[in-house]
Design an enzyme around this catalytic site. Structure first.
Site, short mmCIF file in Angstrom:
data_model
loop_
_atom_site.label_atom_id
_atom_site.label_comp_id
_atom_site.label_asym_id
_atom_site.label_seq_id
_atom_site.Cartn_x
_atom_site.Cartn_y
_atom_site.Cartn_z
N ARG B 74 0.82 -1.21 0.00
CA ARG B 74 0.00 0.00 0.00
C ARG B 74 0.85 1.26 0.00
O ARG B 74 0.70 2.12 -0.87
CB ARG B 74 -0.91 0.00 1.23
CG ARG B 74 -1.74 -1.25 1.32
CD ARG B 74 -2.01 -1.59 2.78
NE ARG B 74 -2.70 -0.50 3.43
CZ ARG B 74 -4.02 -0.41 3.52
NH1 ARG B 74 -4.77 -1.35 2.99
NH2 ARG B 74 -4.59 0.59 4.13
N THR B 75 1.72 1.37 0.97
CA THR B 75 2.50 2.60 1.10
C THR B 75 3.41 2.79 -0.11
O THR B 75 3.56 3.89 -0.64
CB THR B 75 3.32 2.57 2.40
OG1 THR B 75 2.44 2.36 3.49
CG2 THR B 75 4.07 3.88 2.62
N LYS B 102 23.69 -9.26 -0.75
CA LYS B 102 25.08 -9.63 -1.04
C LYS B 102 26.03 -9.03 -0.02
O LYS B 102 27.24 -8.98 -0.25
CB LYS B 102 25.45 -9.15 -2.45
CG LYS B 102 24.62 -9.79 -3.54
CD LYS B 102 24.85 -9.10 -4.88
CE LYS B 102 23.81 -9.55 -5.90
NZ LYS B 102 23.68 -8.59 -6.99
N ARG B 124 11.53 2.68 3.84
CA ARG B 124 10.87 1.89 4.89
C ARG B 124 11.87 0.87 5.40
O ARG B 124 12.59 0.22 4.63
CB ARG B 124 9.64 1.16 4.36
CG ARG B 124 9.15 0.12 5.38
CD ARG B 124 7.78 -0.38 5.10
NE ARG B 124 6.79 0.64 5.35
CZ ARG B 124 5.48 0.38 5.38
NH1 ARG B 124 5.03 -0.83 5.17
NH2 ARG B 124 4.61 1.34 5.61
N HIS B 152 5.64 6.91 11.23
CA HIS B 152 5.17 6.74 9.87
C HIS B 152 4.46 8.05 9.55
O HIS B 152 3.23 8.14 9.57
CB HIS B 152 4.21 5.54 9.82
CG HIS B 152 3.86 5.08 8.44
ND1 HIS B 152 4.29 5.74 7.29
CD2 HIS B 152 3.11 4.03 8.01
CE1 HIS B 152 3.81 5.10 6.23
NE2 HIS B 152 3.10 4.06 6.64
#
Lengths: 424, 325
Positions: B74-75, B102, B124, B152
């Site tokens: 969603r975000t 890696k 995020r 957030h």
């Protein structure tokens, strides 16, 4: 070996309750005399306005070699110790391989002797491979020169193993050092559990984790009669438990890391991993209780808790970054600035916590200026102000949040076994 | 030089001088003025895009990187759409397909992306403070799209915008955040934003997930949803963040729903004009029953649309401030 005379310094030696302005003469690597009219020597050191202290002793240093030479080596760590005014350090067994064999003890001793900086005393593992399951060969390790046993920075988690280790250690009269923590109550914790951790959404390490372990450890020391040294004290509750245990005559000494004496959890708002230490930086009320513990003798020792870590390990997300600060070069300056200058401790008490008591806790023949003992001397300028510059560290690691900080007080001259190792 | 709206069809207000922020890391650090600037810019951009549908060109020539080190649909899509609605290009980056697997460090990964001439990174991460770490190590704008349980900010702003659209003000409203406060970044961003705009905030949920210490920050703490419902103008029903919990903080989902689930019966105790919100994804039957989620008081889907508006505003303001620097 050239003789040295240190003139007109304020000689403070808590081991003989000495605090007077006098001269100190060193001959053949030993303290020869303290007084006036001691004649001349090959080397003269003028110490007017300075403090002449027995060489500082640190019970809790990570040297990282073998295994983690990117963080520190025995050579760099001991050079850092000299820089900080320490003439004797005890190193933790969290190397790779761990310090759980005769050969490992000898390796450290040999490297330290080659480095020829300060004295290094080895703390060996309580358990094989520091896994907390089976006892290491404590008798053989003690004979090889280990002065104490610990699984630190791991706590001794298994209570039955810990109890057995304490009972067994009595035969050799060596102390066991524990980092008191119940991991179940602090797992994944990155900082002190309180309103700041709540706001930041960071997992907290609750004081209960330390205090339940402290209570358990004290009880085990009491019933076994063994010598226990509690590392990393940081909470009000721990201080009170130790105070009461000492009141009952329990054979225990305790220490606090310098970082836990003046920084609060508020600094974690920066999310700077250099503030990530274990035990975590707590709130002001805990700091106040720890200072009171230093004042009344509940906490015996101030340590650097030197935990050097390479920058690539620290420059990462907070949960990935290891705990620890590279501290040994600034411990004395932090202690004078934050404990002596504000009037919490006087110099004789500070020197007791940084020299006499740590030597006593590990039963080392150090921390004294008694005539006839080896000449380990630290001359402190109590007034000089200086700026921390981590680029100038002898330590290979610069993981400190104190870079650029102005401190008061520093070791100006450091003498080990009658040899000048540092003179600014 | 400031970014000015060059789109011929619309006229977007220039970035006010009071807005100096190159990064949007959280709402705690923002002033009331900053929050109002974000809010009013979002409202304006929503209108100018016909409800977040039409394209503008005020960020034409800019590149926005979506850097999601934790799963999100969603975000991530909301930020992507917001960037494209304003004419920017987007780069998508996922932790699983990246050099992180890696062994590359977070900072090196970010510096590499930045070297592709990126103007802003939307980050995020599961660890609080990770966007802050990046903001100290790269030159472009950093927008926090959720850092663990910490903040957030665009979610907080879209919740605020949704209330603002319905009520015209936040001043004097009573807003309850219900459920898992401990592990909720949405709760934290809402708390700071709502308080600065004059709302009364209640946090309500099981005592293992709602710290009493919130009272030190002027937030009301309650363990009983039934007690607070009649006073609330807004209920924001949070999802239980099972993935962040080490020990389950309550005995069962059934017991949680019994104590904190918003259902028809509880709705009877609520004010006639109560707003029901949820940051989603919603768990029907746990924190909210379907009849409430889909009922007339629910503004859950408005929240989703407003997410695009708020993210357009955040991208516009931060990249513009970065250009002034």
């Amino acid at each position: 070996m050239p003789s040295i005379i240190i003139r007109n310094g304020r000689i403070i030696d808590p081991s003989q309750s000495l605090d007077e302005v006098a001269d100190l003469l060193i001959q053949d690597g030993k303290i020869a005399a303290i007084g006036t009219d001691l004649g001349t020597a090959d080397k003269e050191i003028e110490a007017t306005g300075k403090i002449v202290s027995p060489g500082l002793v640190d019970t809790h240093v990570q040297l990282r070699e073998p295994g983690f030479e990117e963080d520190e080596t025995i050579e760099s760590g001991t050079a850092a110790a000299i820089n900080g005014g320490f003439t004797s350090i005890a190193c933790l067994p969290n190397t790779s391989p761990t310090t759980d064999t005769q050969a490992q003890v000898q390796f450290i001793q040999q490297k330290a002797s080659q480095a020829n900086n300060c004295h290094v005393f080895v703390i060996a593992c309580v358990s094989k491979n520091r896994e907390g399951q089976e006892l290491a060969e404590m008798g053989i390790l003690a004979q090889a020169g280990a002065v104490a046993f610990s699984d630190a920075p791991h706590p001794l988690q298994k209570t039955d193993l810990f109890r057995r280790a304490l009972e067994y250690s009595r035969m050799f009269d060596v102390p066991i050092l524990d980092h008191p923590e119940i991991p179940e109550l602090s797992q994944s914790g990155l900082m002190h559990s309180g309103s700041i951790s709540m706001v930041l959404g960071l997992s907290g390490m609750h004081p209960d984790s330390e205090e339940l372990a402290t209570g358990r450890d004290l009880r085990l020391a009491e019933t076994t009669g063994a010598r226990l040294h509690l590392m990393d004290i940081s909470t009000e509750g721990s201080v009170e438990l130790i105070r009461r245990a000492k009141g009952r005559g329990v054979n225990v000494s305790s220490e606090i890391c310098i970082a836990n004496l003046h920084l609060t959890d508020e600094v974690m708002r920066t999310f700077d991993s250099n503030y990530k230490v274990n035990p975590p930086l707590r709130s002001q009320s805990h700091i106040d209780a720890c200072i009171a513990g230093l004042q009344d003798g509940t906490i015996d020792v101030i340590t650097s808790g030197h935990a050097p870590r390479a920058s690539e390990k620290k420059m990462t997300e907070l949960d990935q970054a290891p705990f620890g600060m590279s501290q040994i070069e600034i411990t004395l300056g932090l202690a004078i600035t934050n404990l002596v200058v504000p009037g919490h401790l006087d110099f004789p008490t500070l020197i007791r916590k940084l020299s006499t008591n740590p030597a006593k806790a590990l039963k080392l023949d150090k921390g004294t200026l008694s005539v006839g003992t080896t000449a380990d001397v630290t001359i402190i300028d109590p007034k000089v102000t200086w700026k921390v510059d981590s680029n100038q560290f002898a330590s290979l690691s610069t993981n400190t949040p104190f870079n650029e900080l102005t401190l008061t007080g520093r070791a100006e001259t450091v003498i080990v076994d009658g040899t000048i190792k540092l003179q600014r | 030089m400031k970014v000015t709206a060059t789109d011929s069809a619309v006229d977007i207000s220039p970035v006010p001088d009071t807005w100096q922020r190159r990064h949007l890391l959280g709402l705690e650090a923002l002033s009331k003025d900053d929050i109002l600037t974000l809010l009013h810019t979002a409202v304006e951009l929503k209108a100018a895009t016909g409800g977040c549908r039409d394209k503008l060109s005020i960020l034409q020539g800019k590149t926005i990187a979506n850097m999601f080190f934790e799963n999100s649909t969603r975000t991530r899509n909301s930020f992507s759409l917001a960037a494209r609605r304003l004419g920017a290009d987007t780069v998508e980056f996922s932790a699983s397909s990246s050099s992180l697997s890696k062994g590359e460090t977070l900072i090196d990964t970010a510096k590499t992306i930045e070297a592709m001439n990126v103007d802003a990174m939307v980050v995020r991460h599961s660890t609080p403070g990770s966007p802050h770490l990046l903001s100290q190590n790269v030159g472009c704008s950093i927008l926090n799209a959720g850092d663990g349980p910490h903040e957030h900010p665009t979610q907080g702003m879209l919740d605020i915008m949704t209330i603002f659209e319905q009520r015209g003000t936040l001043e004097g409203l009573t807003v309850a955040m219900v459920g898992d406060i401990t592990y909720s970044r949405t709760a934290r961003s809402n708390i700071w934003g709502l308080k600065k705009l004059g709302a009364h905030v209640i946090v309500c949920g099981p005592s293992t997930l709602v710290s009493k210490a919130w009272e030190d920050f002027g937030v009301e703490v309650s363990y009983s949803l039934d007690n607070i419902i009649p006073r609330c103008d807004v209920l924001n029903l949070l999802r239980i963040q099972f993935e962040r919990q080490y020990t389950r903080p309550f005995p069962s989902v059934r017991e949680y729903a019994f104590l904190y689930g918003m259902n028809r019966k509880r709705m009877e105790q609520a004010k006639d004009d109560i707003l029901i919100m949820a940051p989603g994804p919603i768990n029907r039957g746990v924190e909210i029953t379907p009849d409430v989620a889909d009922g007339p008081h629910s503004v859950i889907l408005h929240q989703v649309t407003n997410g695009i508006a708020v993210r357009m505003a955040a991208l516009y303001l931060t990249t513009s401030a970065n250009q002034q620097a």
